[in-house]
Write an enzyme that holds these catalytic residues in place. Structure first.
Site, PDB file in Angstrom:
ATOM      1  N   VAL A   1       0.870  -1.178   0.000  1.00 42.91           N
ATOM      2  CA  VAL A   1       0.000   0.000   0.000  1.00 42.91           C
ATOM      3  C   VAL A   1       0.904   1.224   0.000  1.00 42.91           C
ATOM      4  O   VAL A   1       1.674   1.416   0.931  1.00 42.91           O
ATOM      5  CB  VAL A   1      -0.912   0.015   1.241  1.00 42.91           C
ATOM      6  CG1 VAL A   1      -1.902   1.167   1.174  1.00 42.91           C
ATOM      7  CG2 VAL A   1      -1.641  -1.312   1.401  1.00 42.91           C
ATOM      8  N   CYS A   2       0.818   2.086  -1.019  1.00 44.78           N
ATOM      9  CA  CYS A   2       1.863   3.100  -1.209  1.00 44.78           C
ATOM     10  C   CYS A   2       1.318   4.416  -1.732  1.00 44.78           C
ATOM     11  O   CYS A   2       0.165   4.530  -2.125  1.00 44.78           O
ATOM     12  CB  CYS A   2       2.909   2.601  -2.202  1.00 44.78           C
ATOM     13  SG  CYS A   2       3.555   0.975  -1.833  1.00 44.78           S
ATOM     14  N   THR A   3       2.204   5.426  -1.752  1.00 43.20           N
ATOM     15  CA  THR A   3       1.963   6.694  -2.437  1.00 43.20           C
ATOM     16  C   THR A   3       3.151   6.964  -3.352  1.00 43.20           C
ATOM     17  O   THR A   3       4.300   6.905  -2.911  1.00 43.20           O
ATOM     18  CB  THR A   3       1.818   7.856  -1.436  1.00 43.20           C
ATOM     19  OG1 THR A   3       0.711   7.597  -0.565  1.00 43.20           O
ATOM     20  CG2 THR A   3       1.593   9.174  -2.168  1.00 43.20           C
TER      21      THR A   3
ATOM     22  N   ARG B   1      -5.272   9.316   1.379  1.00 45.87           N
ATOM     23  CA  ARG B   1      -3.937   9.944   1.331  1.00 45.87           C
ATOM     24  C   ARG B   1      -3.792  10.847   0.121  1.00 45.87           C
ATOM     25  O   ARG B   1      -2.938  11.713   0.080  1.00 45.87           O
ATOM     26  CB  ARG B   1      -2.868   8.849   1.287  1.00 45.87           C
ATOM     27  CG  ARG B   1      -2.686   8.090   2.588  1.00 45.87           C
ATOM     28  CD  ARG B   1      -1.967   6.758   2.390  1.00 45.87           C
ATOM     29  NE  ARG B   1      -2.842   5.755   1.812  1.00 45.87           N
ATOM     30  CZ  ARG B   1      -2.535   5.002   0.759  1.00 45.87           C
ATOM     31  NH1 ARG B   1      -1.368   5.145   0.166  1.00 45.87           N
ATOM     32  NH2 ARG B   1      -3.387   4.117   0.303  1.00 45.87           N
TER      33      ARG B   1
END
Length: 392
Positions: free
Chosen positions: A139-141, A330
């Protein structure tokens, strides 16, 4: 309430939050002056290693894995414990069945895994399980931005460990804690020259974050789908092997692609085990995109649009044309900070500020990487998110 939201609601309850609160919780104003990294959100620098692709595959990772043997063993023990909680027989299947299909892995990757197992003393099946985990739980940005000179900057927060055990004592995710000692920067060499660079985890032979100097930058974010990575992995194990392992594809692109367009074509058209977002940057103005992938097809390609004033693309874990889950937004805080900075002020320092702003920075954030394709520069820092901090 849908099953996925039930899970989120339970997690919020465990962590002392509520769906009735303003969402996302613990959102803070855009940070500034976070760079050079210091203070409570900075947990440490990341060591550099080399992997020589001219060496036999079984020998390439020996030094790195030998150095990281102890933390790798601790993490895999935790993964085995999680697997056993689902089914006591699962670990036995991993240890006895997976090694027999390692020869089905593409090119030299199977031999590399054998080398990792030999260097670490961890059973080969468990090394395979460790590598499989990254097809499902990331799970990332990620963001690629173009400054006013036309130079491209690519940065990402690697968030990993969701649903893999909450440490009540330390108020953190167990796998996130166990992963951080394994974070490494790697220069991949061929003919005594650097082919590409990457941020990775010791024992993991795929690539999720990488830079090919002067050519491209690439990160991968998880895309949640009913036709998800667990289905592709199970199909692969039972013998349906049409799709590529996601992280092996990204590594192959970094090693072999000679242009942004070639990389985009490969990432768009190759059938894969898991759906994903590929965030790709090139070395010329306008060369940046987010490729939204289903396992067997390309769903969408979102291109940088500098002529329309769109000077960055930013991806978390939701299709960019749809709203994110309210309890995992986010995207909006990150975009707010990017817009406040503006194109003329974007830099390693300011993009690090964006990725240091809660909830873009959260309890799952393992590391932050920033890359400049034109300078051939990659910087990575271990992260912490002191309380109060959203769990994801």
């Amino acid at each position: 309430m849908q099953p996925a939201l039930v899970v989120w609601a339970l997690l919020l309850s465990v962590c002392g939050l509520s769906l009735a609160q303003d969402v996302p919780p613990y959102t803070e104003d855009c940070r500034n002056d976070s760079y050079p990294p210091s203070g409570p959100t900075f947990k440490g620098n990341v060591p550099w290693y080399t992997v020589d692709l001219d060496q036999p595959p079984s020998e390439r990772w020996q030094k790195l894995v030998s150095d990281k043997k102890e933390p790798l063993t601790l993490l895999i023990q935790h993964i085995k414990k999680l697997a056993s909680s689902f089914s006591p027989k699962l670990v036995d299947i991993v240890d006895t069945k997976l090694p027999f299909i390692i020869g089905k892995l593409p090119s030299s990757f199977g031999e590399e895994m054998k080398g990792v197992a030999d260097a670490s003393g961890v059973p080969l099946g468990e090394i395979m399980l460790f590598n499989i985990f990254y097809e499902i739980f990331t799970v990332c940005t990620s963001v690629v931005a173009e400054d006013t000179s036309g130079a491209l900057l690519h940065a990402r927060n690697m968030d990993f460990g969701l649903f893999l055990g909450w440490d009540v004592k330390n108020n953190s995710w167990m796998v996130t804690e166990l992963l951080q000692p394994l974070v490494v920067n790697v220069k991949f060499l061929k003919n005594n020259g650097t082919i590409f660079m990457a941020t990775s985890f010791a024992g993991y032979i795929g690539i999720l974050t990488g830079l090919k100097p002067g050519v491209l930058t690439l990160t991968m974010n998880e895309r949640f789908s009913l036709d998800g990575g667990y289905i592709g992995v199970l199909e692969w194990i039972i013998g349906i092997r049409h799709g590529a392992w996601m992280s092996f594809l990204t590594r192959s692109v970094l090693e072999n692609a000679t242009s942004y367009e070639e990389a985009k074509n490969l990432l768009s058209k190759t059938e894969m085990l898991a759906p994903a977002y590929f965030i790709l940057g090139g070395n010329k103005t306008g060369e940046a995109c987010v490729i939204t992938r289903a396992r067997k097809s390309c769903v969408d390609t979102w291109e940088l649009g500098t002529q329309k004033g769109e000077w960055y693309v930013l991806e978390t874990n939701y299709d960019h044309w749809k709203p994110p889950l309210p309890i995992d937004n986010r995207r909006a805080p990150a975009m707010k900070c990017m817009n406040r900075i503006g194109q003329k002020n974007i830099s390693f320092a300011t993009i690090y500020d964006v990725l240091s702003t809660k909830p873009v920075l959260n309890k799952l954030t393992t590391y932050t990487t920033m890359m400049s394709v034109s300078e051939g520069k990659l910087e990575t820092y271990l992260r912490d998110c002191p309380d109060p901090c959203v769990p994801w």
